[in-house]
Design a protein around this motif. Structure first.
Motif, PDB file in Angstrom:
ATOM      1  N   LYS A 119     -13.591 -49.167  17.083  1.00  0.00           N
ATOM      2  CA  LYS A 119     -12.693 -50.290  17.324  1.00  0.00           C
ATOM      3  C   LYS A 119     -13.423 -51.413  18.051  1.00  0.00           C
ATOM      4  CE  LYS A 119      -8.175 -51.495  19.205  1.00  0.00           C
ATOM      5  NZ  LYS A 119      -6.954 -51.032  19.900  1.00  0.00           N
ATOM      6  N   SER A 120     -14.289 -51.075  18.996  1.00  0.00           N
ATOM      7  CA  SER A 120     -15.035 -52.091  19.740  1.00  0.00           C
ATOM      8  C   SER A 120     -15.890 -52.925  18.804  1.00  0.00           C
ATOM      9  CB  SER A 120     -15.924 -51.418  20.801  1.00  0.00           C
ATOM     10  OG  SER A 120     -15.158 -50.688  21.721  1.00  0.00           O
ATOM     11  N   THR A 121     -16.598 -52.248  17.902  1.00  0.00           N
ATOM     12  CA  THR A 121     -17.467 -52.949  16.946  1.00  0.00           C
ATOM     13  C   THR A 121     -16.650 -53.824  16.011  1.00  0.00           C
ATOM     14  OG1 THR A 121     -19.045 -51.106  17.011  1.00  0.00           O
ATOM     15  CG2 THR A 121     -19.203 -52.618  15.150  1.00  0.00           C
ATOM     16  N   SER A 122     -15.527 -53.292  15.511  1.00  0.00           N
ATOM     17  CA  SER A 122     -14.683 -54.024  14.565  1.00  0.00           C
ATOM     18  C   SER A 122     -14.093 -55.285  15.198  1.00  0.00           C
ATOM     19  CB  SER A 122     -13.573 -53.110  14.069  1.00  0.00           C
ATOM     20  OG  SER A 122     -12.681 -53.812  13.241  1.00  0.00           O
ATOM     21  N   GLU A 123     -13.588 -55.169  16.415  1.00  0.00           N
ATOM     22  CA  GLU A 123     -12.950 -56.325  17.056  1.00  0.00           C
ATOM     23  C   GLU A 123     -13.980 -57.392  17.414  1.00  0.00           C
ATOM     24  OE1 GLU A 123     -10.270 -55.340  20.189  1.00  0.00           O
ATOM     25  OE2 GLU A 123      -8.772 -54.724  18.716  1.00  0.00           O
ATOM     26  N   HIS A 124     -15.146 -56.978  17.843  1.00  0.00           N
ATOM     27  CA  HIS A 124     -16.198 -57.958  18.155  1.00  0.00           C
ATOM     28  C   HIS A 124     -16.618 -58.708  16.904  1.00  0.00           C
ATOM     29  CE1 HIS A 124     -20.535 -58.991  19.195  1.00  0.00           C
ATOM     30  NE2 HIS A 124     -19.805 -59.692  20.040  1.00  0.00           N
ATOM     31  N   ARG A 125     -16.775 -57.986  15.794  1.00  0.00           N
ATOM     32  CA  ARG A 125     -17.161 -58.623  14.532  1.00  0.00           C
ATOM     33  C   ARG A 125     -16.068 -59.583  14.054  1.00  0.00           C
ATOM     34  NH1 ARG A 125     -17.466 -54.365  11.470  1.00  0.00           N
ATOM     35  NH2 ARG A 125     -19.640 -53.925  11.989  1.00  0.00           N
ATOM     36  N   ALA A 126     -14.809 -59.172  14.167  1.00  0.00           N
ATOM     37  CA  ALA A 126     -13.695 -60.014  13.712  1.00  0.00           C
ATOM     38  C   ALA A 126     -13.638 -61.316  14.493  1.00  0.00           C
ATOM     39  CB  ALA A 126     -12.377 -59.253  13.856  1.00  0.00           C
ATOM     40  N   LEU A 127     -13.919 -61.250  15.775  1.00  0.00           N
ATOM     41  CA  LEU A 127     -13.899 -62.439  16.621  1.00  0.00           C
ATOM     42  C   LEU A 127     -14.989 -63.420  16.181  1.00  0.00           C
ATOM     43  CD1 LEU A 127     -12.048 -63.145  19.016  1.00  0.00           C
ATOM     44  CD2 LEU A 127     -13.854 -62.352  20.555  1.00  0.00           C
ATOM     45  N   HIS A 128     -16.170 -62.892  15.916  1.00  0.00           N
ATOM     46  CA  HIS A 128     -17.276 -63.752  15.482  1.00  0.00           C
ATOM     47  C   HIS A 128     -17.033 -64.306  14.085  1.00  0.00           C
ATOM     48  CE1 HIS A 128     -20.561 -63.521  18.532  1.00  0.00           C
ATOM     49  NE2 HIS A 128     -19.739 -62.608  19.009  1.00  0.00           N
ATOM     50  N   ASP A 129     -16.426 -63.497  13.220  1.00  0.00           N
ATOM     51  CA  ASP A 129     -16.108 -63.980  11.876  1.00  0.00           C
ATOM     52  C   ASP A 129     -15.128 -65.148  11.944  1.00  0.00           C
ATOM     53  OD1 ASP A 129     -17.740 -62.089  10.752  1.00  0.00           O
ATOM     54  OD2 ASP A 129     -16.125 -60.729  10.162  1.00  0.00           O
ATOM     55  N   TYR A 130     -14.162 -65.036  12.846  1.00  0.00           N
ATOM     56  CA  TYR A 130     -13.177 -66.120  12.990  1.00  0.00           C
ATOM     57  C   TYR A 130     -13.869 -67.413  13.420  1.00  0.00           C
ATOM     58  CZ  TYR A 130      -8.956 -68.646  14.275  1.00  0.00           C
ATOM     59  OH  TYR A 130      -7.961 -69.585  14.342  1.00  0.00           O
ATOM     60  N   VAL A 131     -14.786 -67.316  14.369  1.00  0.00           N
ATOM     61  CA  VAL A 131     -15.516 -68.511  14.833  1.00  0.00           C
ATOM     62  C   VAL A 131     -16.333 -69.095  13.691  1.00  0.00           C
ATOM     63  CG1 VAL A 131     -17.329 -69.344  16.377  1.00  0.00           C
ATOM     64  CG2 VAL A 131     -15.583 -67.769  17.237  1.00  0.00           C
ATOM     65  N   THR A 152     -11.869 -56.405  36.870  1.00  0.00           N
ATOM     66  CA  THR A 152     -12.448 -57.388  37.795  1.00  0.00           C
ATOM     67  C   THR A 152     -13.955 -57.519  37.645  1.00  0.00           C
ATOM     68  OG1 THR A 152     -12.655 -55.686  39.532  1.00  0.00           O
ATOM     69  CG2 THR A 152     -10.622 -56.999  39.496  1.00  0.00           C
ATOM     70  N   SER A 153     -14.550 -56.795  36.717  1.00  0.00           N
ATOM     71  CA  SER A 153     -16.004 -56.802  36.550  1.00  0.00           C
ATOM     72  C   SER A 153     -16.372 -56.959  35.083  1.00  0.00           C
ATOM     73  CB  SER A 153     -16.589 -55.494  37.098  1.00  0.00           C
ATOM     74  OG  SER A 153     -17.898 -55.274  36.622  1.00  0.00           O
ATOM     75  N   ARG A 154     -17.238 -57.930  34.795  1.00  0.00           N
ATOM     76  CA  ARG A 154     -17.725 -58.091  33.424  1.00  0.00           C
ATOM     77  C   ARG A 154     -18.508 -56.859  32.973  1.00  0.00           C
ATOM     78  NH1 ARG A 154     -20.162 -64.084  32.223  1.00  0.00           N
ATOM     79  NH2 ARG A 154     -18.367 -65.342  32.885  1.00  0.00           N
ATOM     80  N   GLU A 155     -19.275 -56.304  33.885  1.00  0.00           N
ATOM     81  CA  GLU A 155     -20.068 -55.120  33.544  1.00  0.00           C
ATOM     82  C   GLU A 155     -19.180 -53.959  33.098  1.00  0.00           C
ATOM     83  OE1 GLU A 155     -22.510 -57.813  35.950  1.00  0.00           O
ATOM     84  OE2 GLU A 155     -20.484 -56.980  36.245  1.00  0.00           O
ATOM     85  N   GLU A 156     -18.046 -53.793  33.781  1.00  0.00           N
ATOM     86  CA  GLU A 156     -17.118 -52.726  33.406  1.00  0.00           C
ATOM     87  C   GLU A 156     -16.484 -52.991  32.039  1.00  0.00           C
ATOM     88  OE1 GLU A 156     -16.491 -49.773  34.730  1.00  0.00           O
ATOM     89  OE2 GLU A 156     -18.076 -50.193  36.184  1.00  0.00           O
ATOM     90  N   ILE A 157     -16.255 -54.256  31.740  1.00  0.00           N
ATOM     91  CA  ILE A 157     -15.702 -54.597  30.422  1.00  0.00           C
ATOM     92  C   ILE A 157     -16.702 -54.228  29.325  1.00  0.00           C
ATOM     93  CG2 ILE A 157     -14.982 -56.502  28.925  1.00  0.00           C
ATOM     94  CD1 ILE A 157     -13.891 -57.887  31.465  1.00  0.00           C
ATOM     95  N   VAL A 158     -17.955 -54.567  29.539  1.00  0.00           N
ATOM     96  CA  VAL A 158     -19.001 -54.230  28.561  1.00  0.00           C
ATOM     97  C   VAL A 158     -19.074 -52.719  28.369  1.00  0.00           C
ATOM     98  CG1 VAL A 158     -21.490 -54.270  28.103  1.00  0.00           C
ATOM     99  CG2 VAL A 158     -20.348 -56.317  28.995  1.00  0.00           C
ATOM    100  N   ARG A 159     -18.991 -51.968  29.467  1.00  0.00           N
ATOM    101  CA  ARG A 159     -19.004 -50.508  29.357  1.00  0.00           C
ATOM    102  C   ARG A 159     -17.773 -50.007  28.604  1.00  0.00           C
ATOM    103  NH1 ARG A 159     -22.145 -50.455  34.218  1.00  0.00           N
ATOM    104  NH2 ARG A 159     -20.374 -50.946  35.562  1.00  0.00           N
ATOM    105  N   GLY A 160     -16.622 -50.619  28.885  1.00  0.00           N
ATOM    106  CA  GLY A 160     -15.398 -50.218  28.195  1.00  0.00           C
ATOM    107  C   GLY A 160     -15.467 -50.463  26.705  1.00  0.00           C
ATOM    108  N   PHE A 161     -16.246 -51.471  26.302  1.00  0.00           N
ATOM    109  CA  PHE A 161     -16.440 -51.777  24.890  1.00  0.00           C
ATOM    110  C   PHE A 161     -17.703 -51.123  24.342  1.00  0.00           C
ATOM    111  CE2 PHE A 161     -12.949 -54.634  24.920  1.00  0.00           C
ATOM    112  CZ  PHE A 161     -12.647 -54.871  23.590  1.00  0.00           C
ATOM    113  N   LYS A 162     -18.149 -50.073  25.024  1.00  0.00           N
ATOM    114  CA  LYS A 162     -19.282 -49.251  24.578  1.00  0.00           C
ATOM    115  C   LYS A 162     -20.530 -50.096  24.326  1.00  0.00           C
ATOM    116  CE  LYS A 162     -16.408 -45.786  24.546  1.00  0.00           C
ATOM    117  NZ  LYS A 162     -15.218 -46.473  25.076  1.00  0.00           N
ATOM    118  N   ALA A 163     -20.704 -51.137  25.171  1.00  0.00           N
ATOM    119  CA  ALA A 163     -21.875 -52.027  25.104  1.00  0.00           C
ATOM    120  C   ALA A 163     -21.973 -52.755  23.767  1.00  0.00           C
ATOM    121  CB  ALA A 163     -23.160 -51.262  25.400  1.00  0.00           C
ATOM    122  N   ARG A 164     -20.832 -52.920  23.091  1.00  0.00           N
ATOM    123  CA  ARG A 164     -20.820 -53.609  21.801  1.00  0.00           C
ATOM    124  C   ARG A 164     -20.671 -55.117  21.955  1.00  0.00           C
ATOM    125  NH1 ARG A 164     -22.289 -49.136  20.582  1.00  0.00           N
ATOM    126  NH2 ARG A 164     -21.991 -48.137  18.556  1.00  0.00           N
TER     127      ARG A 164
END
Length: 232
Positions: A119-131, A152-164
């Motif tokens: 899901k992380s990979t798919s949503e990141h790709r969809a966002l870039h495709d839209y742009v 509250t942390s960007r680093e935690e967000i990246v980890r939550g998105f499996k570094a995608r």
């Protein structure tokens, strides 16, 4: 916050199989439905705080926008004749002009902060495709971001998105509110207003369930050591 009592949930399914009790499974399903609705409610709260764009297509025709911060959501994006939302559209597009600099932020808003790899990979790709699809219609510099509102942390967000996603594309809830020039703490307080009502309703409904009442009574009537021998 969304109210559990207003959610229908569903009977049967995974929660009933997990607990082996229809009433308990249905209650947990209603809790899950309220959690999902909370994300939609968050979008609504944010939209109320920011100046809307009444006619998006006319707005996109101007090369220089007026000073300010303007926001459009999915409904407005879908109604645009100029923007292509083939595949999926983001939750928000923010247009901001300050000190003669204007920029467009394409944002996916999340109430949670931990997602599976696919899901992380798919949503990141969809966002870039839209742009990529819509860059020709946007007279601005454009960046895309994934905002985990409660993180509250960007680093935690990246980890939550499996570094995608790269660090610069992660956005905390506070950063999102600073971008929109709205009060982050005020939104947090608004979302807390139904917490007590949800707690009271959940406990009340829980104690109506025969299997739960039976277990509570057993725990009250038997020593901890005996409970451990039964349930471990």
């Amino acid at each position: 916050m969304a109210l559990i009592k207003d959610r229908e949930g569903r009977k049967g399914g995974g929660y009933e199989r997990l607990f082996g009790d229809e009433a308990l499974g249905h209650l947990i399903s209603r809790v899950q439905a309220a959690v999902i609705s909370s994300g939609t409610e968050l979008e609504r709260i944010i939209k109320q705080e920011v100046a809307p764009i009444k006619d998006l297509d006319s707005f996109l025709d101007q090369e220089i926008m007026e000073e300010g911060v303007f926001l459009v959501g999915k409904r407005e994006l879908k109604s645009s004749a100029k923007l292509d939302f083939t595949g999926s559209e983001p939750d928000f597009v923010v247009f901001r002009r300050r000190n003669e600099r204007q920029h467009c932020y394409v944002i996916e808003l999340k109430d949670g902060d931990n997602f599976d790899t696919k899901k992380s990979t798919s949503e990141h790709r969809a966002l870039h495709d839209y742009v990529t699809q819509n860059a020709p219609h946007l007279h601005f510099t454009v960046t895309s971001h994934i905002c985990c509102f409660n993180q509250t942390s960007r680093e935690e967000i990246v980890r939550g998105f499996k570094a995608r996603i790269p660090l610069e594309e992660a956005m905390t809830g506070r950063e999102f509110c600073e971008l929109l020039e709205i009060d982050y703490e005020k939104i947090l307080e608004t979302r807390k207003k139904d917490q007590l009502a949800n707690l009271q309703y959940f406990v009340g409904e829980l104690t109506k369930i025969a299997a739960v009442k039976e277990h509570f009574l057993y725990c009250l009537q038997n020593p901890i050591e005996e409970q451990r021998s039964i349930f471990n």
